[in-house]
Each structure stands twice: as structure tokens, then as C-alpha cells.
Scaffold this motif. Structure first.
Motif, PDB file in Angstrom:
ATOM      1  N   VAL A   1      49.153  62.566  59.681  1.00 49.08           N
ATOM      2  CA  VAL A   1      48.915  61.394  58.842  1.00 49.08           C
ATOM      3  C   VAL A   1      49.886  60.291  59.257  1.00 49.08           C
ATOM      4  CG1 VAL A   1      49.097  60.526  56.500  1.00 49.08           C
ATOM      5  CG2 VAL A   1      48.111  62.780  56.907  1.00 49.08           C
TER       6      VAL A   1
ATOM      7  N   PHE B   1      52.101  57.427  58.228  1.00 48.80           N
ATOM      8  CA  PHE B   1      52.727  56.956  56.984  1.00 48.80           C
ATOM      9  C   PHE B   1      53.120  55.485  57.047  1.00 48.80           C
ATOM     10  CE2 PHE B   1      52.784  61.327  55.834  1.00 48.80           C
ATOM     11  CZ  PHE B   1      52.973  61.376  54.454  1.00 48.80           C
ATOM     12  N   ASP B   2      52.822  54.803  58.212  1.00 51.45           N
ATOM     13  CA  ASP B   2      53.241  53.403  58.323  1.00 51.45           C
ATOM     14  C   ASP B   2      52.566  52.535  57.272  1.00 51.45           C
ATOM     15  OD1 ASP B   2      54.810  54.189  60.337  1.00 51.45           O
ATOM     16  OD2 ASP B   2      53.471  53.527  61.958  1.00 51.45           O
TER      17      ASP B   2
ATOM     18  N   VAL C   1      51.735  53.452  54.306  1.00 53.88           N
ATOM     19  CA  VAL C   1      52.136  53.796  52.947  1.00 53.88           C
ATOM     20  C   VAL C   1      53.185  52.788  52.493  1.00 53.88           C
ATOM     21  CG1 VAL C   1      53.264  55.557  51.533  1.00 53.88           C
ATOM     22  CG2 VAL C   1      51.652  56.218  53.331  1.00 53.88           C
ATOM     23  N   PRO C   2      53.069  52.273  51.265  1.00 55.12           N
ATOM     24  CA  PRO C   2      54.035  51.281  50.797  1.00 55.12           C
ATOM     25  C   PRO C   2      55.451  51.831  50.835  1.00 55.12           C
ATOM     26  CG  PRO C   2      52.639  52.079  49.006  1.00 55.12           C
ATOM     27  CD  PRO C   2      52.041  52.557  50.280  1.00 55.12           C
ATOM     28  N   SER C   3      56.391  50.940  51.136  1.00 57.37           N
ATOM     29  CA  SER C   3      57.790  51.376  51.216  1.00 57.37           C
ATOM     30  C   SER C   3      58.292  51.707  49.814  1.00 57.37           C
ATOM     31  CB  SER C   3      58.640  50.272  51.828  1.00 57.37           C
ATOM     32  OG  SER C   3      58.741  49.234  50.882  1.00 57.37           O
ATOM     33  N   LEU C   4      59.476  52.331  49.764  1.00 62.53           N
ATOM     34  CA  LEU C   4      60.004  52.774  48.486  1.00 62.53           C
ATOM     35  C   LEU C   4      60.296  51.597  47.556  1.00 62.53           C
ATOM     36  CD1 LEU C   4      62.299  55.479  49.995  1.00 62.53           C
ATOM     37  CD2 LEU C   4      60.276  55.875  48.605  1.00 62.53           C
ATOM     38  N   GLU C   5      60.701  50.464  48.143  1.00 62.66           N
ATOM     39  CA  GLU C   5      60.997  49.290  47.325  1.00 62.66           C
ATOM     40  C   GLU C   5      59.724  48.800  46.645  1.00 62.66           C
ATOM     41  OE1 GLU C   5      62.294  49.798  50.353  1.00 62.66           O
ATOM     42  OE2 GLU C   5      64.203  50.312  49.417  1.00 62.66           O
TER      43      GLU C   5
ATOM     44  N   VAL D   1      57.174  50.557  45.931  1.00 65.69           N
ATOM     45  CA  VAL D   1      56.805  51.525  44.900  1.00 65.69           C
ATOM     46  C   VAL D   1      57.596  51.252  43.624  1.00 65.69           C
ATOM     47  CG1 VAL D   1      56.823  53.951  44.252  1.00 65.69           C
ATOM     48  CG2 VAL D   1      56.229  53.275  46.577  1.00 65.69           C
TER      49      VAL D   1
ATOM     50  N   PRO E   1      51.282  54.598  41.208  1.00 63.90           N
ATOM     51  CA  PRO E   1      51.974  55.490  42.143  1.00 63.90           C
ATOM     52  C   PRO E   1      51.620  55.178  43.590  1.00 63.90           C
ATOM     53  CG  PRO E   1      50.692  56.719  40.496  1.00 63.90           C
ATOM     54  CD  PRO E   1      50.346  55.294  40.352  1.00 63.90           C
ATOM     55  N   ALA E   2      52.604  55.403  44.458  1.00 60.73           N
ATOM     56  CA  ALA E   2      52.376  55.136  45.871  1.00 60.73           C
ATOM     57  C   ALA E   2      51.241  56.000  46.404  1.00 60.73           C
ATOM     58  CB  ALA E   2      53.653  55.426  46.654  1.00 60.73           C
ATOM     59  N   GLY E   3      50.541  55.455  47.371  1.00 62.11           N
ATOM     60  CA  GLY E   3      49.532  56.251  48.053  1.00 62.11           C
ATOM     61  C   GLY E   3      48.237  56.359  47.302  1.00 62.11           C
TER      62      GLY E   3
ATOM     63  N   ALA F   1      45.944  55.186  49.507  1.00 61.34           N
ATOM     64  CA  ALA F   1      46.014  55.706  50.880  1.00 61.34           C
ATOM     65  C   ALA F   1      44.677  56.314  51.298  1.00 61.34           C
ATOM     66  CB  ALA F   1      47.113  56.741  50.987  1.00 61.34           C
ATOM     67  N   ASP F   2      44.022  56.977  50.348  1.00 61.64           N
ATOM     68  CA  ASP F   2      42.706  57.527  50.641  1.00 61.64           C
ATOM     69  C   ASP F   2      41.675  56.804  49.786  1.00 61.64           C
ATOM     70  OD1 ASP F   2      44.320  60.548  50.990  1.00 61.64           O
ATOM     71  OD2 ASP F   2      42.995  59.717  52.524  1.00 61.64           O
TER      72      ASP F   2
ATOM     73  N   TYR G   1      56.985  64.973  44.138  1.00 61.32           N
ATOM     74  CA  TYR G   1      57.240  63.533  44.164  1.00 61.32           C
ATOM     75  C   TYR G   1      57.689  63.043  42.805  1.00 61.32           C
ATOM     76  CZ  TYR G   1      56.283  58.565  45.038  1.00 61.32           C
ATOM     77  OH  TYR G   1      56.372  57.223  45.183  1.00 61.32           O
TER      78      TYR G   1
ATOM     79  N   ARG H   1      63.769  56.566  41.392  1.00 56.08           N
ATOM     80  CA  ARG H   1      64.342  55.387  42.072  1.00 56.08           C
ATOM     81  C   ARG H   1      65.135  54.559  41.075  1.00 56.08           C
ATOM     82  NH1 ARG H   1      65.352  55.723  46.831  1.00 56.08           N
ATOM     83  NH2 ARG H   1      65.905  53.518  46.714  1.00 56.08           N
TER      84      ARG H   1
ATOM     85  N   LYS I   1      59.162  58.500  52.054  1.00 58.45           N
ATOM     86  CA  LYS I   1      57.891  58.005  51.523  1.00 58.45           C
ATOM     87  C   LYS I   1      56.958  59.177  51.204  1.00 58.45           C
ATOM     88  CE  LYS I   1      57.405  53.958  54.532  1.00 58.45           C
ATOM     89  NZ  LYS I   1      56.441  53.386  55.476  1.00 58.45           N
ATOM     90  N   PHE I   2      56.233  59.045  50.127  1.00 57.90           N
ATOM     91  CA  PHE I   2      55.232  60.048  49.748  1.00 57.90           C
ATOM     92  C   PHE I   2      53.855  59.400  49.705  1.00 57.90           C
ATOM     93  CE2 PHE I   2      57.061  64.057  48.082  1.00 57.90           C
ATOM     94  CZ  PHE I   2      58.407  63.787  48.260  1.00 57.90           C
ATOM     95  N   ALA I   3      52.832  60.188  49.925  1.00 59.14           N
ATOM     96  CA  ALA I   3      51.457  59.718  49.715  1.00 59.14           C
ATOM     97  C   ALA I   3      50.601  60.900  49.312  1.00 59.14           C
ATOM     98  CB  ALA I   3      50.906  59.071  50.984  1.00 59.14           C
ATOM     99  N   GLN I   4      49.461  60.566  48.686  1.00 57.99           N
ATOM    100  CA  GLN I   4      48.520  61.626  48.315  1.00 57.99           C
ATOM    101  C   GLN I   4      47.557  61.865  49.467  1.00 57.99           C
ATOM    102  OE1 GLN I   4      47.419  59.997  44.354  1.00 57.99           O
ATOM    103  NE2 GLN I   4      47.417  62.159  43.783  1.00 57.99           N
TER     104      GLN I   4
ATOM    105  N   TRP J   1      50.495  65.534  46.872  1.00 61.43           N
ATOM    106  CA  TRP J   1      51.594  64.695  47.350  1.00 61.43           C
ATOM    107  C   TRP J   1      52.347  65.414  48.465  1.00 61.43           C
ATOM    108  CZ3 TRP J   1      52.099  59.771  45.939  1.00 61.43           C
ATOM    109  CH2 TRP J   1      51.516  59.345  44.725  1.00 61.43           C
TER     110      TRP J   1
ATOM    111  N   PRO K   1      53.959  65.109  58.227  1.00 60.55           N
ATOM    112  CA  PRO K   1      52.674  64.423  58.435  1.00 60.55           C
ATOM    113  C   PRO K   1      51.543  65.360  58.878  1.00 60.55           C
ATOM    114  CG  PRO K   1      54.198  63.930  60.214  1.00 60.55           C
ATOM    115  CD  PRO K   1      54.993  64.646  59.167  1.00 60.55           C
TER     116      PRO K   1
ATOM    117  N   SER L   1      48.066  66.374  56.737  1.00 57.59           N
ATOM    118  CA  SER L   1      46.698  66.189  57.243  1.00 57.59           C
ATOM    119  C   SER L   1      45.794  67.373  56.917  1.00 57.59           C
ATOM    120  CB  SER L   1      46.728  65.945  58.751  1.00 57.59           C
ATOM    121  OG  SER L   1      47.014  67.155  59.431  1.00 57.59           O
TER     122      SER L   1
END
Lengths: 586, 489
Positions: free
Chosen positions: A507, A509-510, A512-516, A518, A524-526, A529-530, B83, B88, B123-126, B133, B139, B143
Motif C-alpha cells: 500500500v 501511504f504517501d 494518506v493524510p499526515s498526522l498534523e 489528522v 479519522p485518517a484514511g 483511502a479506499d 490506532y 495526538r 501514519k495509519f489508514a484503513q 487499521w 504496507p 495490502s
């Protein structure tokens, strides 16, 4: 033979002579080695039990007789009769020896489980007899010498008891050998066991004015058929329970295991299980194995049991679930005789297992409590040829899983597998199987798993695979099957997973939004993403339809272009089954 | 010491009179002359005092074998799978006492003046249809998320490594019980008679911290017959020590030697009845067969280049985690019942961000490759894969906390394990931890529950696989354990 060994041998021969008396010399000539004698000695002594028991049986009774005669006819009554005492002396020693030998015998000789209860009683009666005889002997001796008072009385009581006890003990011993009731069965012949005549019982009830509110044949049997018979019937006997005929449920020999207690629903396991809360682990039918009974049905069963659980045998067949061929069974045609794993089937399976093991195959049962067999030839690799498949013949009714991966079998061998109607898993990966071989598997209606990876199968072979009604996993990595055809097959058969082999794509991750980002955003982040899965459903369907037309035979394509449907008999039939016409596709 | 004599010495009064009644004369005479006699019937040929081992699964299994990808040292659930974006906002604040609730800490941090919250910097993503997560450290695993079931609420009772690993592998913190692989080898036997039923592969992590020790008792048999012990394949040189015949000894003379030794051992067994003698004979026979089977098995030169594209180029180096994953696939194909991998180096008390990158770099691609490789070969549906460590790590930082660096101490109250394949529902996450990943909020899974579920996938009822020792029946899940039915397919 060294001197030491000779001494040893003499010692053992002497012990045997001591123990076995006159029999020993004859025996000694038969046994060639000291070891044989030593190992067999305890059992030999044990086997003397039936010989020795005759001493106490005869002599204790004789002692009573002598004592009675002496009491009647002799003037001297303060002391025991000499003849009687002599009998007791030999009888008591005999009783002790017999008890001891019997104990060894019980421990060392194989015996059926059925005699265990008899043996327990016999053993302790025998010990008691020996004890009584010993008391009698001591009392008799003391009485005869006149050293203690009242000993003659004790002696007389003891010999009567011992004589009585030895008869009872002997009777139990005889029962062990000949079977219970052997002695008296000729005097009182037992009436033959008759199956309870339910019809007449019911008629009787009716005559007496007790009306049953629940009828088994029309109300209960259908409930059992719908919810229970699939797992507790002729094909499967989960928990060793069958509910499809009276004789399996009301087995008089094993009252503890009876799951229906007539007249007592609350104590009947069947009612308990169906009435349990659905969350309970023990609830029947188990989750996913069948629909739970409705409260009305549970009440019906309860009432039926409380009214006496009258069971009139009617044919009970589990409903056919899933893709079935037509509706024959509902029209009264008798269902195909179900496979029964009886002694013959067991023997056939064991024989086949032995032959397969000798060939080096891995064999086993899928589970300890089920007849279904599994065979792996793959560990033998290329040395396995079509001829080896003949070893499977004894497993025709029970083979559920067969692994032929990497063997040298060909289409001819695959054709043999058509006979194995119960096959659920078949691994033909890395073999020479072709589309033609696959076509011969069409009769495998139970096949769920078919592995064809690394073979020469092409799109054409998928037509045969698609025709397998139970198929849910198909493996086509490294074959000639096109990705489009694989996708088409998945679309045509929704329950089927087609594995064409993917590659590993990490996957990225570029995006994906950065932590800031988020931290500043509540979502929630991601989350994005899908894309939501619903999005491309429509597209897939359209694509699937296009592919479907592309793979259809020319006749059908032409008909669709004209806005109709192909009217070839073969194509109509195939279409109704959700398939593509095989003959027209070439 | 003669075990027969030992057992006589341990006899109780009841046993003595029970036996004496059998006929003191005959027994004494016979045993004087032939001490093996009374033993011969009490112990069967396999020497198992409680009867023969079970003959197969209790019910039809989903999985036929297990590959356990054990991550020794305890990977941080907070930086990989669990996650907690809310953290933060709590950067460098103290862990609230309402969360910690006075729970036990290790002595490595119990003396710390404060427990500053260290949110994950990754960084996390679903991923996938299931929306699991996974962080950027994994990575490749991300997948294939739809093949995996992430259990986020596994918890244990041990807080240090040795009791922790001992507990998760044997069901007891105290050494001496059989490991899970030994239980399954005992209960289900081996499919391939040319290979052990239980094989162990160990790899070293790339992290800079020294790794925690592993002990061979982790794959020991405890009181089970010793042929069920795990056999460790080495990463370098001969995969199995002393497997090659020495100079001048050919296979035929090795065979004759084994036969002669087996004969002598058979005589000794007749005399003493010690079941370990039979285990010894079985080990010799297995070693003889392994001389033929192991060299082929470990020769990965026949694998096509595409294999190394999948697992990564490090799979060409024996002894790496990638090479062990590839070997695990080859062992699974050969029907080995339990394949236990250990990857060391996850114990990140300090410099976590740096070291976890290295450790994830070791394991991410090969773990995912193994799942995918088994899947396309049609092996995943009857092979159960488990990935996880012995416990989790704390939300608070051990040592100095900076924007880019922190450490985490041991945390037994929740951690994440993923499973895939045989009998497990893919694309799912199970259980919920609190916002601090400190306590479990919903659906806890104790080690015993996890082990019971693993046995269930293999068709074994965990309460029925028992072995008598020292007067009671033992089992892997002791007196606890519930099968987690929600994660079963």
C-alpha cells in the motif's frame, strides 16, 4: 546348558510340580524353555481355579451332612464329628486356594466387559466363603480340643453358612461361564421379545377414552425431518444419535442414554436441547446447521412426549437444501439409499487404507467420529501414476478429500475419479490434467474445493468447473485461464471464489493524510483511502455482462444481437442452470 | 536408576495391598525371576500411561496445520495496528490515574517520575473491504488486510518476557508444560512420516537492541512423550545438526547400526518398561528418514525468481525471517503439522521509532508473501497462520519522550495478534481497547481463549486433549479457555 541354568530349571520345574501336582510332569515336557514357564506360571495357577473349586463345593456340603448325621444319631454332641471336621479342613484350604487362584484368573485372563458385574459379586462371595470356611476350621479345632467354650456352636453355624455361601458363589461362577439364567432357562423359557405394538396401544388408549392431542406421523415427524434428520439420521449420526426411526430412539438396553423419556418432557434431552435459549452452546439445531424450532413446534414436541411419546414409524427424510436437481424427492419417488457406515463399509475402508499405506500414501479420517476419508498422494510425487488410483476403489463411498498434486496422473486417471460422488476436496495441481479430463468430473456434486494450479487448464475447462454445483473454491494460478474468464466465472457463480493468483503490491501511504492533518480533522485518517465498496458494483456488473456475451457460443450471441434468446434445446437447458452451453461452445 | 524400582518405591499403601492381593506367592515368584513381567501389561507399547493418544481430530477440522509467526520481544500494538488518533492531543501529558488504576508495572518504569503519553508517530489508514487499521510500517501486510483477522484485545497475565512467552506457548507461566506444537503433534500426529510433526525456525531481528533469549523448552514436550518435541532447523550450515553421515559411513551401514541399537533398546524396554526408550528409537528412525528428506526440503535453489520477488531478496539468505517464511511454506506443503517461527528483537524499551522500522522491514513483506503464496497454491484455507508476540507495549514513554523518539515498556493488558487462513474469518477486527490502548473495553481474549480457538480450528476440543501427569489430567488451556466463535469463518 550350564550348571547354573540347570539348577534354575530344576527349581522352576519343582515349583510347578508343587503347585500343579500331578499335571506338572506332562506339562513340563511341552514347555521347552524356563522363560515360558516363568511367564506362564501366574496364568497357569489362575487357570487351576475351576479345578480347585470342587473341593470346597463338595466338602463343605459334606461337612454339614456329617455334622447333621452325628447330631441325630450320636450321643456325644459337645464336639464336632471327626469326619465333618476332616472335610472342613480340606474344604477350607481348598476354598482359600480357589479364591486366590480365582483372583489371579480374573486379573490375567481376558474377559468380556459383560461379565465384570458378575465377576465382582463372584469374587467377593468367594472371598467371604473362604473366610467363613477358615472361621469354621478354627472353631472346629478349638471345639474338638475342648479348649474354649461355645466353639462347637460357632463351628456349626459357620459350616452351614459356608456351605450355603459356596453354593451361591458357585452359581455366580457358573453364570459367568455359561451366561446368566443358563441353569433355569430350560425350565422357564422366556417369551420372545415383541416390538411394542404402537398401533394397538393407541387403539387401547382411544378405547379407554384418553384422546391424544398430538399425532406423531403428521405433526412431530415433519418437525424432526425439517430440523434434526440432516445431522441425526441415516447420513450423519452426530453424537451417535439417530432420530429417524423408533428403534434408534427407544433402545431399551441403554436407558440412561435415552433422549426421549415418554411422559416426561422436562427430563427428555431432545426437548431440553430444542427449548434452550438460542445463545446457549448446547442449543439444537446448532447455529448454522438448521433453523431453530418455533415456540409452537417446541410446545408440540413437549405435549407429544408428555402424552407418552407414541412413535409410529413413518419415512423421515431431511429437506434438500441448496442447488438440487429438480424436485423429485417431493414427488414421492424414494430417495437414493443413504450410505450407511456398517461393518462391511468399515472393513472395506480399513482394507483400502492398508493397501494405500503400503504404497506410501497418507491416509486418515477427516474426524475420529465420522466415516469420511482423506488420502494424500502428493508426498509421493511423480512416482504416482493412474494405476495407483485403483487402490482407492474400496473408498468409493467414503472418500471426501484427495490430494494428487505433483503426481504423474493423466486425464485417464482423473476419469476414474468420477465414481467418487462424495469427494469434497480434490487437488490436481501440478499434474497433466487437461480441459478434457476436467469434463469427466461433472458428476461430483459434493465437490467444494478444486485445485488446478500450475496445470494446462484453459478457459474451455471452466465450463466443466462451472457445472459443479457445490464448488466454492477454485484455484487457477499459473494456468492457461484468462483473467477475464476467471472474472466471468466469479460473476456467474456468486458463491464461488476463483483464485487466479495475485502479486503483492504494498500500500502506498504517501496519499494518506499526515498526522498534523489528522489532528486538525475530526474524521479519522484514511476514511477516504479506499472508495466505498458500493461504488464500483455497477461497473463490475456491466463488465461481467459484456464478458458473458463475449464467451457465449456463436448461436447465442447471434440471438442476443437480434434481441432474443437462443432457442437451441441444449442452450436453453444450460441457460436455466446458469451455465454456458457446452456442445455449442465447441 | 531402574524406573521399575523407582515406581515400586513410590507405591502407596492402597496400591500395595491391591497388588498384593493378586496373589503374593505368584507375583513374588514371577517378579523375582522376571522383573519385566508385571510392567509389560500395565504399559502399552507406546508407553503412554493414560491410554493411547487420540487417533485424529475430534471433529472435521478447518485447518490441518499451523504456521506460528512469533514476534519475540513484544511488538508495539500502538505503532502497528491499534490506532489511537486521539492521543495526538495528549502528547506528553501524564497517563491519567483513572486509566492506570494502580496496575502493576515492570521495575524498568515503575520508578519513573511521570508517565508521559507518547502517541505513535506513524501514519495509519484503513485497508480492504473490512477497513482494518494498519500503519505505514506494514504496507505489505496492509495490502492483504482482507485475508487477516486482527484480534486487538489479546491479554496475558505475565509482564516479563520469559514467563510471557512460556505462558503463550505452553498455557502456563511456569516452565515444564508441553508447548502448543507438542500438544498438536501428540494429538494429531504427523502427516509426513519423513519429517517431524513440529519444526522450529529462528531468525534474528535487525534492531539495534540486544534480543531476548529463547529457550529450547519453549518447544519442549514437558510430560508428553519426547518424540513430540519441536525440532529446530538451523539457519546456517547443516539445517539439522549431525544429520549428514560422517566420512566412511554409508546409508546401508547406518541402517544396520540403527537396527542393532533398536534391538538393544528393545531388550532394555522389556526390562525397564521406560516409554522414553521407545521415543529414543523413534527419534533414531526419524533422523534416518530425515537424512533423505531434509536436504531436498531446505534446498531453495529450485525456487523460481518470482518466489524471491514475492518474499524479498533476503529470502535467499538462510536464517533470515524471509527465508524462514519461504521454508515454512515448503514445510506446509510437505504436511508438517506445526511450524513455529521466532523472530527476535521486538523489545523496544528505547529508540522505538528507529528499531520498529528495522523490525517491520524484516517481517512485513515475508509475512504478507507467505499468506499470498499459500493462498494462490490453495493451501491457505487449511493452514492457520498466527502473527503476534507475548504481550503489548505501553502508551506512555519509557525514558525521554521527544517529538521523534520514545520507548515503550511491557504491557500485558492488551495487544494485537492477527490470524489468517484455516477456519478464520478474514477482513475482520475483533475487540476494542480504550483510547489509550491500555485497558480492554469490549470482547477480551485471554491467552487461553486464543489457544482454545487455535485448537478448535484444528478440529480439537481443547477440553478433551489431555494427558495425565503427577496425578491429574493436564491440558493446554489448563482449566480455562473459551473458543472465540465470532472470528471463525
Amino acid at each position: 546348558m550350564s550348571t547354573g541354568e540347570r539348577m534354575k530349571r530344576h527349581f522352576f520345574l519343582a515349583s510347578v510340580c508343587l503347585a500343579a501336582g500331578a499335571c506338572a510332569p506332562a506339562l513340563a515336557s511341552e514347555i521347552s524353555t524356563v522363560d515360558g514357564i516363568v511367564q506362564g506360571l501366574p496364568r497357569f495357577l489362575g487357570r487351576l481355579h475351576p479345578v480347585v473349586v470342587h473341593f470346597p463345593i463338595a466338602l463343605l456340603a459334606a461337612a454339614v451332612l456329617f455334622e447333621a448325621v452325628s447330631l441325630l444319631f450320636k450321643r456325644e454332641r459337645a464336639k464336632p464329628s471327626a469326619a465333618g471336621l476332616a472335610c472342613v479342613a480340606i474344604g477350607a484350604v481348598g476354598a482359600g486356594v480357589a479364591a486366590w487362584a480365582g483372583w489371579i484368573n480374573a486379573d490375567l485372563e481376558p474377559h468380556g466387559k459383560g461379565v465384570a458385574d458378575l465377576m465382582f459379586v463372584h469374587r467377593w462371595l468367594g472371598i467371604t466363603t473362604a473366610g467363613l470356611a477358615a472361621i469354621a476350621l478354627v472353631g472346629g479345632i478349638l471345639g474338638a480340643t475342648g479348649k474354649a467354650k461355645g466353639m462347637t456352636g460357632l463351628y456349626r453355624i459357620a459350616i452351614v453358612l459356608a456351605a450355603g455361601m459356596v453354593s451361591v458363589t458357585g452359581h455366580w461362577g457358573g453364570s459367568m461361564v455359561y451366561g446368566e439364567g443358563y441353569l433355569t432357562e430350560v425350565l422357564f423359557p422366556e417369551p420372545p421379545v415383541v416390538e411394542p405394538d404402537i398401533e394397538s396401544q393407541l387403539a387401547e388408549l382411544e378405547a379407554s377414552g384418553t384422546a391424544l392431542t398430538v399425532d406423531f406421523a403428521t405433526q412431530i415427524a415433519p418437525i424432526f425431518s425439517d430440523h434434526c434428520i440432516k445431522c441425526h439420521g441415516p447420513t450423519k449420526r452426530k453424537g451417535n444419535l439417530r432420530l429417524d426411526a423408533r428403534r434408534y430412539v427407544f433402545d431399551d438396553r441403554d436407558a440412561d442414554a435415552q433422549v426421549i423419556i415418554p411422559g416426561d418432557a422436562l427430563d427428555s434431552e431432545v426437548h431440553f436441547r430444542i427449548a434452550l435459549d438460542r445463545d446457549d452452546e448446547d442449543a439444537m439445531p446448532p447455529e448454522g446447521k438448521g433453523d431453530p424450532l418455533t415456540p409452537e413446534e417446541v410446545t408440540l414436541v413437549e405435549t407429544w412426549i408428555n402424552e407418552g411419546a407414541f412413535w409410529t414409524d413413518v419415512p423421515m427424510v431431511a429437506p434438500v437444501v441448496g442447488v438440487a436437481e429438480g424436485g423429485d424427492s417431493s414427488e414421492g419417488t424414494p430417495a437414493e439409499p443413504a450410505f450407511v457406515f456398517d461393518d462391511d463399509a468399515r472393513a472395506a475402508q480399513a482394507e483400502a487404507f492398508a493397501a494405500l499405506l503400503a504404497r506410501g500414501a497418507v491416509v486418515g479420517r477427516l474426524a475420529a467420529d465420522q466415516p469420511w476419508a482423506e488420502v494424500r498422494f502428493d508426498l509421493l510425487g511423480e512416482s504416482v501414476t493412474d494405476e495407483d488410483l485403483a487402490l482407492l476403489d474400496g473408498l468409493v463411498p467414503t472418500l471426501a478429500s484427495l490430494n494428487l498434486a505433483g503426481t504423474s496422473i493423466t486425464d485417464a486417471g482423473v476419469a476414474r475419479l468420477a465414481a467418487f460422488g462424495g469427494l469434497e476436496r480434490l487437488h490436481l495441481g501440478r499434474t497433466a490434467v487437461t480441459d478434457d479430463g476436467l469434463a469427466s468430473l461433472s458428476g461430483l456434486t459434493e465437490l467444494r474445493y478444486l485445485n488446478l494450479y500450475d496445470t494446462a487448464i484453459t478457459d474451455r475447462g471452466l465450463v466443466a468447473a462451472a457445472a459443479l454445483p457445490a464448488l466454492d473454491s477454485l484455484f487457477l494460478w499459473q494456468t492457461g485461464v484468462s483473467p477475464q474468464a476467471g472474472a466471468l466465472l466469479s460473476a456467474l457463480k456468486p458463491g464461488l471464489t476463483v483464485e487466479v493468483g495475485g502479486t503483492l503490491e504494498p500500500v502506498n501511504f504517501d496519499d494518506v493524510p499526515s498526522l498534523e492533518e489528522v489532528a486538525n480533522d475530526d474524521t479519522p485518517a484514511g476514511a477516504e483511502a479506499d472508495p466505498p465498496p458500493d461504488g464500483d458494483d455497477a461497473e463490475t456488473t456491466v463488465e461481467g455482462a459484456v464478458l458473458e456475451v463475449a464467451l457465449l457460443p456463436d448461436c447465442c450471441q447471434a440471438a442476443i444481437e437480434k434481441g432474443g434468446e437462443c432457442d437451441h434445446e441444449c442452450c436453453v437447458e444450460a441457460r436455466l442452470a446458469g451455465l454456458i452451453c457446452d456442445p455449442c461452445s465447441g | 536408576m531402574d524406573p521399575l524400582w523407582e515406581s515400586r518405591m513410590l507405591e502407596t499403601r492402597r496400591q500395595f495391598f491391591g497388588r498384593a492381593a493378586t496373589g503374593i506367592g505368584a507375583a513374588a515368584l514371577a517378579s523375582l525371576a522376571c522383573p519385566g513381567l508385571s510392567m509389560g501389561s500395565a504399559l502399552g507399547p507406546t508407553g503412554s500411561p493414560g491410554g493411547l493418544p487420540p487417533s485424529g481430530p475430534h471433529f472435521a477440522p478447518k485447518a490441518k496445520r499451523v504456521i506460528y509467526l512469533f514476534q519475540s520481544g513484544a511488538p508495539s500494538q500502538l505503532d502497528l495496528f491499534d490506532y489511537k488518533p486521539q492521543m495526538r492531543a495528549h502528547y506528553n501529558t501524564d497517563l491519567p490515574e483513572t486509566i492506570r488504576m494502580g496496575q502493576r508495572l515492570t521495575t524498568m518504569t515503575s520508578g519513573q517520575a511521570r508517565f508521559p503519553i507518547a502517541p505513535s508517530i506513524f501514519k495509519f489508514a484503513q485497508h480492504g473491504q473490512g477497513g482494518a487499521w494498519v500503519s505505514e510500517l506494514m504496507p505489505h501486510v496492509a495490502s492483504i488486510a482482507d485475508e487477516l483477522c486482527f484480534i486487538k484485545t489479546v491479554h496475558t497475565e505475565a509482564i516479563n518476557h520469559d514467563p510471557g512467552i512460556t505462558f503463550i506457548q505452553t498455557g502456563s507461566q511456569i516452565p515444564g508444560r508441553p508447548s502448543m506444537g507438542a500438544w498438536l503433534s501428540y494429538g494429531l500426529g504427523s502427516e509426513n512420516s519423513d519429517l517431524p510433526g513440529f519444526i522450529v525456525l529462528i531468525s534474528q531481528g535487525s534492531s539495534t537492541r540486544p534480543s531476548q533469549a529463547l529457550f529450547s523448552r519453549l518447544w519442549g514436550t514437558g510430560f508428553l512423550p519426547s518424540e513430540h518435541q519441536g525440532v529446530q532447523f538451523r539457519g546456517a550450515g547443516d539445517p539439522v545438526l549431525y544429520l549428514s553421515n560422517p566420512e566412511g559411513v554409508d546409508r546401508a551401514s547406518r541402517r544396520r547400526m540403527l537396527d542393532a541399537i533398536a534391538d538393544l533398546n528393545g531388550q532394555q524396554f522389556q526390562r525397564s518398561g521406560d516409554p522414553e526408550i521407545n521415543s529414543r528409537v523413534a527419534a533414531g528412525e526419524l533422523a534416518f528418514r530425515m537424512q533423505a528428506s531434509v536436504p531436498d526440503l531446505t534446498d531453495i535453489s529450485t525456487e523460481p525468481d518470482s518466489t524471491f520477488e514475492l518474499y524479498g531478496e533476503t529470502a535467499r539468505t538462510p536464517g533470515t525471517y524471509a527465508a524462514n517464511c519461504l521454508l515454512a511454506r515448503r514445510l506446509a506443503e510437505q504436511g508438517v503439522r506445526f511450524i513455529q517461527l521466532y523472530h527476535r528483537g521486538w523489545d523496544q524499551h528505547g529508540n522505538l521509532p528507529g528499531d520498529i522500522r528495522l523490525q517491520s522491514g524484516d517481517t512485513d513483506q515475508p509475512s504478507a508473501a507467505l499468506v499470498l503464496d499459500l493462498k494462490r497454491r490453495g493451501l491457505l484455507d487449511d493452514t492457520l497462520i498466527i502473527w503476534g508476540g507475548e504481550f503489548g507495549r505501553t502508551i506512555y514513554s519509557q525514558g525521554t519522550l521527544t517529538e521523534t523518539d520514545y520507548g515503550r515498556d511491557h504491557h500485558p493488558r492488551c495487544f494485537t495478534v492477527w490470524m489468517a487462513g484455516g477456519g478464520i474469518k478474514g477482513g475482520t477486527s475483533y475487540g476494542t481497547t480504550d483510547d489509550f490502548s491500555y485497558n480492554i473495553v469490549d470482547k477480551p481474549v485471554h491467552i487461553h481463549d486464543m489457544n482454545a480457538t487455535i485448537l478448535h480450528c484444528l478440529g480439537v476440543t481443547h477440553t478433551k486433549l489431555t494427558y495425565p501427569s503427577q496425578g491429574r489430567d493436564f491440558r493446554l488451556t489448563d482449566v480455562e479457555g473459551h473458543v472465540i466463535k465470532d472470528i471463525l469463518a
